[in-house]
Design an enzyme around this catalytic site. Structure first.
Site, PDB file in Angstrom:
ATOM      1  N   GLY A  13       0.626  -1.069   0.500  1.00  0.00           N
ATOM      2  CA  GLY A  13      -0.005  -0.197  -0.203  1.00  0.00           C
ATOM      3  C   GLY A  13       0.726   1.394  -0.109  1.00  0.00           C
ATOM      4  O   GLY A  13       0.343   2.643   0.482  1.00  0.00           O
ATOM      5  N   SER A 137      -3.959   1.640  13.311  1.00  0.00           N
ATOM      6  CA  SER A 137      -5.155   2.635  14.003  1.00  0.00           C
ATOM      7  C   SER A 137      -5.455   2.661  15.516  1.00  0.00           C
ATOM      8  O   SER A 137      -5.190   1.017  16.398  1.00  0.00           O
ATOM      9  CB  SER A 137      -6.545   2.277  13.272  1.00  0.00           C
ATOM     10  N   TYR A 151     -14.336  -1.671  10.374  1.00  0.00           N
ATOM     11  CA  TYR A 151     -12.458  -0.678   9.932  1.00  0.00           C
ATOM     12  C   TYR A 151     -12.123  -1.256  11.521  1.00  0.00           C
ATOM     13  O   TYR A 151     -10.747  -1.765  12.102  1.00  0.00           O
ATOM     14  CB  TYR A 151     -13.226   0.661   9.997  1.00  0.00           C
ATOM     15  N   SER A 154     -11.060  -4.389  11.869  1.00  0.00           N
ATOM     16  CA  SER A 154      -9.851  -5.189  11.263  1.00  0.00           C
ATOM     17  C   SER A 154      -8.597  -4.620  12.238  1.00  0.00           C
ATOM     18  O   SER A 154      -7.874  -5.539  12.251  1.00  0.00           O
ATOM     19  CB  SER A 154      -9.921  -4.816  10.083  1.00  0.00           C
ATOM     20  N   LYS A 155      -8.541  -3.079  12.643  1.00  0.00           N
ATOM     21  CA  LYS A 155      -7.627  -3.115  12.617  1.00  0.00           C
ATOM     22  C   LYS A 155      -7.323  -3.331  14.883  1.00  0.00           C
ATOM     23  O   LYS A 155      -6.385  -3.750  15.018  1.00  0.00           O
ATOM     24  CB  LYS A 155      -7.721  -1.577  13.117  1.00  0.00           C
ATOM     25  N   ILE A 184      -3.935  11.165  10.193  1.00  0.00           N
ATOM     26  CA  ILE A 184      -2.923  11.665   9.199  1.00  0.00           C
ATOM     27  C   ILE A 184      -4.100  13.011   7.734  1.00  0.00           C
ATOM     28  O   ILE A 184      -4.373  11.691   7.292  1.00  0.00           O
ATOM     29  CB  ILE A 184      -2.593  10.654   8.814  1.00  0.00           C
TER      30      ILE A 184
END
Length: 251
Positions: A13, A137, A151, A154-155, A184
């Site tokens: 990524g 995260s 999300y 998953s983090k 960010i």
């Protein structure tokens, strides 16, 4: 101290956003960096801009991860650093979220971490050395945000994976750590809209958003030889976002 001269790194990524910031800082530290990304056009452009290599990579494919790692080792002779950075953060409230939404987020964010780390371990074990850094995260493990339950799960899952994986590699010269970014300023975050960005700035003690290079600097430290006694740990890079106990603390 903390130079990465002659170290070979793969950043998944790495075409844009936080990944590009990681690539940029690793290159400045002297590493030979390979970007692995599904976006071939942007990945090739970033590689040309920063003077590094590019490999097309779909991290949701176990075979593709193994193949790209093998190509890197064949071309550069080794793999010292892996930055498992690929991630997506689509929004979907629980009442509207589909099974496909959940699976896509977990496949790209969590399952891919397993795939690429597993692929990297073989050449690292052969050399008796490796630095693996996962981009997680603050969302999920520490904070939450409406629409990001898939999300966040998953983090948080990445960190559970990291701790057990770090134990398995602890005696082999391989460390596995994670960075936990706050907000960010990337292309993806900008897509959330100006109202969201301003709201986030107000929630951060510095009243500013982080830069991709801020994450890159933390990654460079964890990827260094000097960080060899650090494993299974996290570094939060969020401008102090998780610190306030109440809104009054931000005034």
């Amino acid at each position: 101290m903390f130079h990465l001269t002659d170290q070979v790194a793969l950043v998944t990524g790495g075409a844009k956003g936080i990944g590009k910031g990681i690539v940029q800082t690793l290159c400045k530290a002297g590493a030979k960096v390979v970007i692995g990304d599904i976006d071939q056009q942007q990945g090739a452009a970033t590689a040309q801009e920063l003077g590094c290599a590019f490999k097309a990579l779909d991290v949701t494919s176990r075979e593709a991860c193994q193949s790209v790692v093998a190509e890197v080792v064949k071309e550069f002779g080794k793999l010292d650093i892996l930055c498992s950075n690929t991630g997506i953060f689509p929004q979907a409230n629980l009442t509207e979220m589909t099974e496909a939404d959940w699976d896509q987020t977990h496949n790209v964010n969590l399952k891919s971490t397993f795939f690429v780390v597993q692929a990297a371990l073989a050449p690292m074990r052969e050399k008796g050395y490796g630095r693996i850094v996962i981009t997680s995260s603050i969302t999920g493990a520490i904070t939450g945000y409406p629409g990001w339950s898939h999300y966040g799960a998953s983090k948080a899952g990445q960190l559970g994976f990291m701790r057990s994986a770090a134990l398995e590699c602890a005696r082999e010269g391989i460390t596995i750590n994670a960075v936990m970014p706050g907000n960010i300023l990337t292309e993806g975050l900008a897509e959330q809209g100006e109202a969201y960005l301003e709201e986030m700035k107000r929630s951060i003690p510095t009243h500013s958003l982080g830069k991709p290079e801020d994450i890159g600097h933390a990654v460079c430290f964890l990827a260094s030889k000097e960080a060899g006694y650090i494993t299974g740990q996290t570094i939060i890079v969020d401008g102090g976002q998780i610190l306030p106990e109440s809104p009054e603390a931000l005034l």
